[in-house]
Design a protein around this motif. Structure first.
Motif, PDB file in Angstrom:
ATOM      1  N   SER A 164      32.456  13.653 -24.995  1.00 17.87           N
ATOM      2  CA  SER A 164      31.379  14.139 -24.138  1.00 17.87           C
ATOM      3  C   SER A 164      30.024  13.589 -24.575  1.00 17.87           C
ATOM      4  CB  SER A 164      31.353  15.668 -24.143  1.00 17.87           C
ATOM      5  OG  SER A 164      31.160  16.161 -25.466  1.00 17.87           O
ATOM      6  N   ILE A 165      29.772  13.536 -25.881  1.00 15.93           N
ATOM      7  CA  ILE A 165      28.498  12.998 -26.358  1.00 15.93           C
ATOM      8  C   ILE A 165      28.386  11.514 -26.026  1.00 15.93           C
ATOM      9  CG2 ILE A 165      27.177  12.461 -28.445  1.00 15.93           C
ATOM     10  CD1 ILE A 165      28.169  15.103 -29.629  1.00 15.93           C
ATOM     11  N   ALA A 166      29.488  10.772 -26.161  1.00 19.19           N
ATOM     12  CA  ALA A 166      29.463   9.340 -25.821  1.00 19.19           C
ATOM     13  C   ALA A 166      29.163   9.134 -24.343  1.00 19.19           C
ATOM     14  CB  ALA A 166      30.794   8.696 -26.200  1.00 19.19           C
ATOM     15  N   ILE A 167      29.816   9.911 -23.494  1.00 22.59           N
ATOM     16  CA  ILE A 167      29.560   9.781 -22.059  1.00 22.59           C
ATOM     17  C   ILE A 167      28.122  10.165 -21.731  1.00 22.59           C
ATOM     18  CG2 ILE A 167      30.142  10.744 -19.791  1.00 22.59           C
ATOM     19  CD1 ILE A 167      33.023  10.889 -20.715  1.00 22.59           C
ATOM     20  N   GLY A 168      27.623  11.221 -22.358  1.00 25.14           N
ATOM     21  CA  GLY A 168      26.239  11.604 -22.123  1.00 25.14           C
ATOM     22  C   GLY A 168      25.265  10.515 -22.528  1.00 25.14           C
ATOM     23  N   TYR A 169      25.531   9.847 -23.638  1.00 22.87           N
ATOM     24  CA  TYR A 169      24.655   8.760 -24.086  1.00 22.87           C
ATOM     25  C   TYR A 169      24.706   7.582 -23.115  1.00 22.87           C
ATOM     26  CZ  TYR A 169      22.665   5.087 -26.996  1.00 22.87           C
ATOM     27  OH  TYR A 169      21.902   4.054 -27.465  1.00 22.87           O
ATOM     28  N   VAL A 170      25.914   7.253 -22.655  1.00 22.13           N
ATOM     29  CA  VAL A 170      26.055   6.159 -21.688  1.00 22.13           C
ATOM     30  C   VAL A 170      25.283   6.468 -20.409  1.00 22.13           C
ATOM     31  CG1 VAL A 170      27.706   4.974 -20.192  1.00 22.13           C
ATOM     32  CG2 VAL A 170      28.233   5.322 -22.605  1.00 22.13           C
ATOM     33  N   VAL A 171      25.335   7.712 -19.950  1.00 19.53           N
ATOM     34  CA  VAL A 171      24.599   8.101 -18.744  1.00 19.53           C
ATOM     35  C   VAL A 171      23.099   7.926 -18.951  1.00 19.53           C
ATOM     36  CG1 VAL A 171      23.982  10.057 -17.283  1.00 19.53           C
ATOM     37  CG2 VAL A 171      26.372   9.661 -17.864  1.00 19.53           C
ATOM     38  N   GLU A 172      22.597   8.313 -20.121  1.00 21.26           N
ATOM     39  CA  GLU A 172      21.166   8.146 -20.379  1.00 21.26           C
ATOM     40  C   GLU A 172      20.768   6.676 -20.379  1.00 21.26           C
ATOM     41  OE1 GLU A 172      20.011  10.096 -23.936  1.00 21.26           O
ATOM     42  OE2 GLU A 172      20.296  12.127 -23.140  1.00 21.26           O
ATOM     43  N   VAL A 173      21.580   5.830 -20.988  1.00 17.32           N
ATOM     44  CA  VAL A 173      21.297   4.390 -20.994  1.00 17.32           C
ATOM     45  C   VAL A 173      21.335   3.824 -19.576  1.00 17.32           C
ATOM     46  CG1 VAL A 173      22.151   2.135 -21.756  1.00 17.32           C
ATOM     47  CG2 VAL A 173      22.115   4.058 -23.351  1.00 17.32           C
ATOM     48  N   ALA A 174      22.309   4.272 -18.780  1.00 14.16           N
ATOM     49  CA  ALA A 174      22.422   3.793 -17.403  1.00 14.16           C
ATOM     50  C   ALA A 174      21.200   4.187 -16.584  1.00 14.16           C
ATOM     51  CB  ALA A 174      23.691   4.343 -16.754  1.00 14.16           C
ATOM     52  N   ARG A 175      20.718   5.428 -16.759  1.00 11.39           N
ATOM     53  CA  ARG A 175      19.535   5.858 -16.028  1.00 11.39           C
ATOM     54  C   ARG A 175      18.313   5.030 -16.414  1.00 11.39           C
ATOM     55  NH1 ARG A 175      20.781  12.239 -16.878  1.00 11.39           N
ATOM     56  NH2 ARG A 175      22.047  12.567 -14.999  1.00 11.39           N
ATOM     57  N   ALA A 176      18.170   4.746 -17.710  1.00  8.40           N
ATOM     58  CA  ALA A 176      17.045   3.916 -18.146  1.00  8.40           C
ATOM     59  C   ALA A 176      17.141   2.513 -17.554  1.00  8.40           C
ATOM     60  CB  ALA A 176      17.015   3.851 -19.676  1.00  8.40           C
ATOM     61  N   SER A 177      18.358   1.976 -17.481  1.00  3.89           N
ATOM     62  CA  SER A 177      18.547   0.643 -16.888  1.00  3.89           C
ATOM     63  C   SER A 177      18.203   0.647 -15.410  1.00  3.89           C
ATOM     64  CB  SER A 177      19.996   0.181 -17.094  1.00  3.89           C
ATOM     65  OG  SER A 177      20.315   0.112 -18.471  1.00  3.89           O
TER      66      SER A 177
ATOM     67  N   VAL B 280      32.514  20.608 -19.875  1.00  2.00           N
ATOM     68  CA  VAL B 280      31.676  19.941 -20.875  1.00  2.00           C
ATOM     69  C   VAL B 280      31.156  18.603 -20.342  1.00  2.00           C
ATOM     70  CG1 VAL B 280      31.629  18.966 -23.200  1.00  2.00           C
ATOM     71  CG2 VAL B 280      32.896  21.076 -22.751  1.00  2.00           C
ATOM     72  N   LEU B 281      32.003  17.863 -19.665  1.00  2.00           N
ATOM     73  CA  LEU B 281      31.586  16.565 -19.115  1.00  2.00           C
ATOM     74  C   LEU B 281      30.502  16.733 -18.052  1.00  2.00           C
ATOM     75  CD1 LEU B 281      35.025  14.733 -18.819  1.00  2.00           C
ATOM     76  CD2 LEU B 281      33.223  14.365 -20.513  1.00  2.00           C
ATOM     77  N   ALA B 282      30.540  17.838 -17.320  1.00  4.61           N
ATOM     78  CA  ALA B 282      29.480  18.078 -16.338  1.00  4.61           C
ATOM     79  C   ALA B 282      28.122  18.196 -17.038  1.00  4.61           C
ATOM     80  CB  ALA B 282      29.776  19.345 -15.536  1.00  4.61           C
ATOM     81  N   PHE B 283      28.104  18.850 -18.197  1.00  4.94           N
ATOM     82  CA  PHE B 283      26.881  18.910 -18.997  1.00  4.94           C
ATOM     83  C   PHE B 283      26.441  17.503 -19.405  1.00  4.94           C
ATOM     84  CE2 PHE B 283      27.630  23.394 -19.337  1.00  4.94           C
ATOM     85  CZ  PHE B 283      26.423  23.960 -19.712  1.00  4.94           C
ATOM     86  N   ALA B 284      27.392  16.663 -19.808  1.00  5.84           N
ATOM     87  CA  ALA B 284      27.075  15.312 -20.275  1.00  5.84           C
ATOM     88  C   ALA B 284      26.473  14.462 -19.165  1.00  5.84           C
ATOM     89  CB  ALA B 284      28.333  14.651 -20.832  1.00  5.84           C
ATOM     90  N   VAL B 285      27.087  14.497 -17.986  1.00  8.96           N
ATOM     91  CA  VAL B 285      26.596  13.673 -16.885  1.00  8.96           C
ATOM     92  C   VAL B 285      25.253  14.171 -16.368  1.00  8.96           C
ATOM     93  CG1 VAL B 285      27.136  12.792 -14.582  1.00  8.96           C
ATOM     94  CG2 VAL B 285      28.968  13.099 -16.248  1.00  8.96           C
ATOM     95  N   LYS B 286      25.059  15.481 -16.377  1.00 10.01           N
ATOM     96  CA  LYS B 286      23.810  16.052 -15.878  1.00 10.01           C
ATOM     97  C   LYS B 286      22.654  15.853 -16.849  1.00 10.01           C
ATOM     98  CE  LYS B 286      20.986  18.737 -13.519  1.00 10.01           C
ATOM     99  NZ  LYS B 286      20.467  18.409 -12.185  1.00 10.01           N
ATOM    100  N   GLY B 287      22.866  16.175 -18.126  1.00 10.56           N
ATOM    101  CA  GLY B 287      21.740  16.211 -19.055  1.00 10.56           C
ATOM    102  C   GLY B 287      21.786  15.254 -20.213  1.00 10.56           C
ATOM    103  N   GLY B 288      22.814  14.411 -20.312  1.00  7.73           N
ATOM    104  CA  GLY B 288      22.868  13.471 -21.416  1.00  7.73           C
ATOM    105  C   GLY B 288      23.588  14.028 -22.631  1.00  7.73           C
TER     106      GLY B 288
ATOM    107  N   LEU C 137      30.629   8.701 -11.502  1.00 11.18           N
ATOM    108  CA  LEU C 137      31.061   9.674 -12.508  1.00 11.18           C
ATOM    109  C   LEU C 137      31.199  11.067 -11.905  1.00 11.18           C
ATOM    110  CD1 LEU C 137      28.911   8.600 -15.593  1.00 11.18           C
ATOM    111  CD2 LEU C 137      31.319   8.118 -15.147  1.00 11.18           C
ATOM    112  N   TRP C 138      30.282  11.428 -10.999  1.00  9.02           N
ATOM    113  CA  TRP C 138      30.386  12.741 -10.343  1.00  9.02           C
ATOM    114  C   TRP C 138      31.640  12.809  -9.479  1.00  9.02           C
ATOM    115  CZ3 TRP C 138      27.842  16.532 -12.261  1.00  9.02           C
ATOM    116  CH2 TRP C 138      26.572  16.352 -12.806  1.00  9.02           C
TER     117      TRP C 138
END
Length: 408
Positions: free
Chosen positions: A161-174, A116-124, A16-17
């Motif tokens: 952006s919120i959807a991508i941020g949520y997906v990133v959080e789920v991926a990190r937990a996985s 905005v997407l940078a915020f999503a990928v960095k912080g969820g 994503l980065w």
């Protein structure tokens, strides 16, 4: 033995980065292209030229910052979003009023979504909601009225952006869950390896002291009783309580990290398996082997020889001192087969499962466990009254065999 560390880095967010880096460059060129095609319609084009100069330098100079989470700090994200909002607010100053009211693009155009997407990928998703909210306010102020197309674009950016941020959080937990699973798997393998070593040395000695002490009597009998108690305690510890950690999982900036430490032999060249099996031959143990060397990787050859030794220990313990055993070595094109057979009374049905439940792991760990770790197999065939046969198979290509064993 020397220690060798392997590092496996898992990160679903790293792509994503990389995608964000490319997106920022392309959208910067797109914004400049839009301005170039409508240059004559701007009332103050020099304002737009100055802004695009700053935007271009900023985008290209900060490419390393958006290549990973470590470089994308809070300060950088704030500055990046500030440049996007500044461009939105400068649009009415540079562009014609009619174009602004008719829904013309802002100066940064879709480059704003990258910030905005940078915020999503960095912080969820929470960080994404904050950044998209600020952009929404800036767009509404720039238009003066909540026009339909402006509201549509604002909602689209917020949802994406919120959807991508949520997906990133789920991926990190996985990733953390997977790293923890690998850590537990490695700890279990290490426990089994230590259990094999203990079974082949300490437990065998304690069992022998217990038997000899009972025969000699007197003080020796008391020592034998104490040795028996320690044997039971050590078997319990080995079978259930000893779980060393050989891998460590981290949630690093580049993703979850699994770091494994393996033992690496100083001399990893092949050795002749016959040389390692020759000491087992004796008056009651016959060894049949090929006339040519049987080369195996050093670590694999040692494990096979140790498994053969464990099988012969079982013969002496359960078939009696007078039992005979035969070792047959077969060198096949793709694998080496070693068979250990005895003329003892055999193993009653269900006895192996019972012994494993009691913490007696000679067959489960010292034999089957060793071959499983090599990507091979150990088959035990026993008929009451007709002896026992243990067939050990180890592949010559250990790399592929271990990979297949781990995928099973």
């Amino acid at each position: 033995m020397a220690k060798r560390e392997r590092v496996m880095r898992m990160s679903v967010e790293q792509p994503l980065w990389r995608a964000l880096t490319g997106y920022r460059v392309l959208t910067m060129l797109y914004a400049v292209g839009l301005f170039a095609t409508a240059y004559d319609e701007f009332t103050r084009p020099w304002v737009a030229v100055a802004y695009y100069a700053v935007l271009s330098v900023w985008t290209l100079a900060t490419l390393p910052r958006v290549a990973n989470a470590a470089g994308c700090t809070k300060g950088f994200l704030a500055a990046d979003l500030t440049i996007a909002i500044t461009g939105i607010m400068l649009t009415p100053v540079a562009d014609a009023h009619e174009r602004v009211q008719s829904g013309g693009p802002t100066l940064p155009s879709i480059w704003t979504a990258g910030a905005v997407l940078a915020f999503a990928v960095k912080g969820g998703w929470r960080w994404a909601a904050l950044a998209s909210g600020l952009v929404a306010v800036a767009n509404l102020v720039e238009r003066g009225t909540p026009a339909r197309d402006t509201v549509h674009n604002v909602i689209l950016v917020c949802i994406a952006s919120i959807a991508i941020g949520y997906v990133v959080e789920v991926a990190r937990a996985s990733e953390r869950t997977l790293a923890r699973a690998l850590e537990i798997e490695a700890a279990t393998r290490e426990r089994e390896r230590l259990a094999r070593d203990i079974h082949d040395s300490v437990l065998q000695v304690l069992a022998m002291v217990q038997r000899r002490g009972a025969v000699l009597g007197g003080e020796a009998a008391e020592l034998g009783r104490m040795a028996g108690e320690q044997e039971v305690a050590l078997r319990t510890l080995v079978s259930g309580g000893l779980v060393p950690v050989s891998r460590v999982s981290e949630d690093a900036t580049e993703g979850a990290v699994v770091r494994s430490v393996d033992e690496e032999p100083r001399d990893s060249g092949p050795v002749d398996l016959r040389v390692l099996l020759a000491p087992y031959a004796g008056a009651k143990v016959s060894l049949a082997e090929p006339g040519a060397p049987v080369p195996l990787a050093q670590a694999a050859a040692r494990e096979v020889a140790a498994a053969v030794g464990a099988a012969l220990d079982n013969v002496r313990r359960h078939a009696g001192e007078d039992a005979r055993a035969w070792i047959l070595v077969e060198d096949e094109p793709d694998e080496v087969i070693v068979t250990v057979r005895d003329d003892g009374p055999g193993i009653p049905e269900g006895r192996l499962a019972q012994a494993e439940g009691e913490g007696r792991l000679g067959v489960a760990l010292s034999i089957r466990g060793r071959l499983r770790d090599l990507g091979g197999s150990a088959e035990l065939i026993s008929v009451p009254g007709q002896g026992t046969e243990v067939e050990l198979k180890v592949p010559k290509d250990l790399t592929n065999a271990r990979g297949k064993a781990e995928r099973r």
